[in-house]
Design an enzyme around this catalytic site. Sequence first.
Site, PDB file in Angstrom:
ATOM      1  N   ARG A 140      -1.271 -14.769  -1.510  1.00  0.00           N
ATOM      2  CA  ARG A 140      -1.726 -15.734  -2.523  1.00  0.00           C
ATOM      3  C   ARG A 140      -2.407 -16.954  -1.919  1.00  0.00           C
ATOM      4  NH1 ARG A 140       1.354 -14.597  -7.516  1.00  0.00           N
ATOM      5  NH2 ARG A 140       2.580 -12.815  -6.945  1.00  0.00           N
ATOM      6  N   GLY A 156       9.716  -8.556   4.654  1.00  0.00           N
ATOM      7  CA  GLY A 156       9.673  -9.907   5.201  1.00  0.00           C
ATOM      8  C   GLY A 156      10.740 -10.806   4.587  1.00  0.00           C
ATOM      9  N   SER A 209       0.985 -15.633   3.071  1.00  0.00           N
ATOM     10  CA  SER A 209       1.120 -14.952   1.782  1.00  0.00           C
ATOM     11  C   SER A 209      -0.258 -14.534   1.308  1.00  0.00           C
ATOM     12  CB  SER A 209       1.748 -15.912   0.758  1.00  0.00           C
ATOM     13  OG  SER A 209       1.522 -15.434  -0.550  1.00  0.00           O
ATOM     14  N   HIS A 266       2.253  -9.169   7.238  1.00  0.00           N
ATOM     15  CA  HIS A 266       2.390  -7.715   7.063  1.00  0.00           C
ATOM     16  C   HIS A 266       2.235  -6.986   8.402  1.00  0.00           C
ATOM     17  CE1 HIS A 266       0.671  -8.849   2.986  1.00  0.00           C
ATOM     18  NE2 HIS A 266       1.782  -8.220   2.648  1.00  0.00           N
TER      19      HIS A 266
END
Length: 279
Positions: free
Chosen positions: A188, A148, A186, A38
């Site tokens: 996650r 992204g 990620s 990010h």
Amino acid sequence: MIPILRTVAEMRALARVWRKAGQTVGVVPTMGALHDGHLSLARRARRECDRVVTTIFVNPKQFNNPEDLKKYPRTEAADAALLATVPVDAIFAPGPEEVYPEGFITTVSMAGVAQPLEGHMRPGHFDGVATVVTKLFGMTLADRGYFGQKDWQQLQVVLRLVRDLNMAVEVVGCETIRETDGLAMSSRNVRLTPEGRTKAPVLYAAISAAAKDIRAGQSDRMAIREAAETMRAAGFERVEYIELRDAETLMPSDDPARPRRMLAAAWLDGVRLIDNIPV
Ligand code: PAF
């Protein structure tokens, strides 16, 4: 301190001042739990735009699994500290009632590129993404939106959305940022166990090997089967898909003259990981 704006009215008022002064507004839409991927989007926006807004909104409409929505990490204070290092000019972090007030009935519904792969596995997901991205662009008066390539299909969906609805927003697709062992960054990844984390890079390694074999002349099907076997042998519980697709339409493609992309989704440690690479 970077201002955190909670309402559409505040966000609009600030963006109007910038626009009136002739400044361009770059927007990085996120759901928070920020990582270097990010931040690389925000840094690129910083280089290319006069003003940068990062939006943080865990969008309920793009989750087809309520458990996944509940478990999604929410780390606003840490996110704000990271964004201060870029720095961005504002964080727009509205609550769900601000984005979807009582009586909200509109959905941006997309066919075509939004239907296969993630669209098939997660019904309604891309309608949720298209709806919220349309709203976020409108709320922030975005000139450019940064996304992204890790979410390759999402990027193609947003490119199509902007084209189809004649939005005056330039969509900028940015390189996937990877850990040193190849795992795509990620939000996650933090849900993987330490053991799972050691196995997770096999996803990227397996599709990279398959792409290389296909370029060297091996059949698509054989290369993909080997990649899936490698992942299962490494401990992935389930390989949802590994597909070679037209890079833009995401339709099946055996035409090497057109840009193609290999996309994969698989489960490890109860965490769903996705990745993709050019072929
Ligand atoms: O990629 C994401 O984090 C989300 O899908 C997005 C683009 C912020 C829309 O909610």
